[in-house]
Design an enzyme around this catalytic site. Structure first.
Site, mmCIF file in Angstrom:
data_model
loop_
_atom_site.group_PDB
_atom_site.id
_atom_site.type_symbol
_atom_site.label_atom_id
_atom_site.label_comp_id
_atom_site.label_asym_id
_atom_site.label_seq_id
_atom_site.Cartn_x
_atom_site.Cartn_y
_atom_site.Cartn_z
ATOM 1 N N LYS A 1 21.157 57.281 60.322
ATOM 2 C CA LYS A 1 21.699 56.833 61.577
ATOM 3 C C LYS A 1 22.291 55.426 61.477
ATOM 4 C CE LYS A 1 18.156 59.300 64.290
ATOM 5 N NZ LYS A 1 16.958 59.472 63.426
ATOM 6 N N GLY A 2 21.851 54.685 60.439
ATOM 7 C CA GLY A 2 22.134 53.246 60.404
ATOM 8 C C GLY A 2 23.597 52.849 60.495
ATOM 9 N N GLU B 1 28.197 53.128 54.803
ATOM 10 C CA GLU B 1 26.744 52.953 54.839
ATOM 11 C C GLU B 1 26.418 51.576 55.416
ATOM 12 O OE1 GLU B 1 23.969 53.974 55.168
ATOM 13 O OE2 GLU B 1 22.855 54.361 53.326
ATOM 14 N N ASP B 2 25.261 51.485 56.059
ATOM 15 C CA ASP B 2 24.889 50.207 56.666
ATOM 16 C C ASP B 2 24.522 49.158 55.620
ATOM 17 O OD1 ASP B 2 22.562 51.579 55.926
ATOM 18 O OD2 ASP B 2 21.552 51.331 57.853
ATOM 19 N N ASP C 1 20.504 48.706 49.079
ATOM 20 C CA ASP C 1 19.301 47.965 48.727
ATOM 21 C C ASP C 1 18.977 48.303 47.265
ATOM 22 O OD1 ASP C 1 17.013 46.414 49.555
ATOM 23 O OD2 ASP C 1 15.870 48.260 49.762
ATOM 24 N N PHE D 1 14.119 41.706 55.497
ATOM 25 C CA PHE D 1 14.345 42.936 56.246
ATOM 26 C C PHE D 1 15.128 42.609 57.518
ATOM 27 C CE2 PHE D 1 13.522 46.645 58.820
ATOM 28 C CZ PHE D 1 13.708 47.649 57.887
ATOM 29 N N VAL D 2 16.278 43.220 57.644
ATOM 30 C CA VAL D 2 17.164 42.893 58.761
ATOM 31 C C VAL D 2 17.318 44.083 59.708
ATOM 32 C CG1 VAL D 2 18.429 41.122 57.487
ATOM 33 C CG2 VAL D 2 19.216 43.490 57.385
ATOM 34 N N ASP E 1 17.615 49.591 61.881
ATOM 35 C CA ASP E 1 16.417 49.688 62.712
ATOM 36 C C ASP E 1 15.159 49.228 61.995
ATOM 37 O OD1 ASP E 1 16.343 51.998 60.894
ATOM 38 O OD2 ASP E 1 14.612 52.609 62.100
HETATM 39 P P1 IMP Z 1 18.576 52.169 49.050
HETATM 40 O O1 IMP Z 1 19.830 51.434 48.679
HETATM 41 O O2 IMP Z 1 18.506 53.562 48.551
HETATM 42 O O3 IMP Z 1 17.337 51.383 48.691
HETATM 43 O O4 IMP Z 1 18.453 52.369 50.591
HETATM 44 C C1 IMP Z 1 19.231 51.814 51.533
HETATM 45 C C2 IMP Z 1 18.661 52.291 52.846
HETATM 46 O O5 IMP Z 1 17.406 51.644 53.104
HETATM 47 C C3 IMP Z 1 19.569 51.911 53.985
HETATM 48 O O6 IMP Z 1 20.426 52.957 54.312
HETATM 49 C C4 IMP Z 1 18.597 51.589 55.096
HETATM 50 O O7 IMP Z 1 18.317 52.769 55.825
HETATM 51 C C5 IMP Z 1 17.332 51.154 54.422
HETATM 52 N N1 IMP Z 1 17.211 49.680 54.391
HETATM 53 C C6 IMP Z 1 17.193 48.895 53.309
HETATM 54 N N2 IMP Z 1 17.053 47.599 53.628
HETATM 55 C C7 IMP Z 1 16.998 47.564 54.977
HETATM 56 C C8 IMP Z 1 16.867 46.487 55.932
HETATM 57 O O8 IMP Z 1 16.760 45.284 55.614
HETATM 58 N N3 IMP Z 1 16.849 46.856 57.232
HETATM 59 C C9 IMP Z 1 16.952 48.153 57.647
HETATM 60 N N4 IMP Z 1 17.081 49.178 56.796
HETATM 61 C C10 IMP Z 1 17.103 48.895 55.472
HETATM 62 MG MG MG Z 2 20.473 54.097 56.119
#
Ligand code: IMP
Ligand code: MG
Length: 181
Positions: free
Chosen positions: A42-43, A98-99, A102, A151-152, A158
């Site tokens: 949803k982000g 994508e939002d 990470d 964490f943002v 969210d």
């Molecule tokens: P990754 O790159 O697979 O670790 O995951 C990224 C996902 O983790 C994003 O789409 C978010 O849903 C979630 N995420 C990672 N860091 C944050 C944050 O600081 N705030 C909110 N969601 C986050």
């Molecule tokens: Mg996400």
């Protein structure tokens, strides 16, 4: 400011200016084409809506909902598709929106998954990048902002399903985590 927010990292004007800049770049890079924006729910819903609204070329949008599979600490890199695309992307110019990136596991998995559907091209556009957290190498094609390892929330992002409505991106107060923990 929302009482649960410790500090604002990116205010509304800063975000919107960056969205306009990214939309201009996409409109230029995809001139003469009609890309499909894939909004990762949803982000990314707010970012995708604003981005698309600022683009000056025709584009389609489709949606995918995903979640990390099982224990994140184990980081298998496998994500579960909760909702798949409605349409085929074969032969299409695809931009994954994508939002935040990470660990990179989500986008890494998505890239492989989407490439197997034989799009004409595939790029990724992320609003936020936490490069210090990467577990697998991944360089998004379009990045809004690099953010520190905090964490943002806000602007679609969210914590426990909340704070997505905030027009800015901020850092949560630690006591909010402790309350939910
Ligand atoms: P990754 O790159 O697979 O670790 O995951 C990224 C996902 O983790 C994003 O789409 C978010 O849903 C979630 N995420 C990672 N860091 C944050 C944050 O600081 N705030 C909110 N969601 C986050
Ligand atoms: Mg996400």
């Amino acid at each position: 400011m929302h009482p649960d927010i410790a500090k604002i990292l990116l205010d509304e004007q800063t975000i919107q200016a960056k969205v306009r800049e990214l939309a201009a770049r996409l409109s230029e890079d995809y001139k003469g084409k009609s890309p499909v924006l894939i909004c990762i729910l949803k982000g990314a819903f707010m970012f995708t809506a604003d981005l698309m609204r600022q683009m000056t070329i025709p584009a389609r949008v489709d949606f995918m909902a995903i979640s990390s599979y099982g224990n994140r600490a184990r980081s298998s890199g496998v994500v579960q598709i909760l909702k798949d695309l409605d349409s085929s992307i074969e032969g299409e110019h695809v931009v994954v929106v994508e939002d935040i990136i990470d660990s990179g596991l989500t986008l890494n998995y998505l890239r492989e998954n989407l490439l197997s559907r034989r799009p004409a091209s595939l790029r990724t556009c992320v609003l936020l990048d936490k490069p210090s957290r990467r577990e697998v190498p991944y360089t998004p094609d379009y990045v809004g902002f690099q953010v520190p390892d905090e964490f943002v929330v806000g602007y679609g992002l969210d914590y426990a399903g909340l704070y997505r409505h905030l027009p800015y991106i901020g850092v949560l107060k630690p006591e909010v985590y402790q309350k939910h923990a």
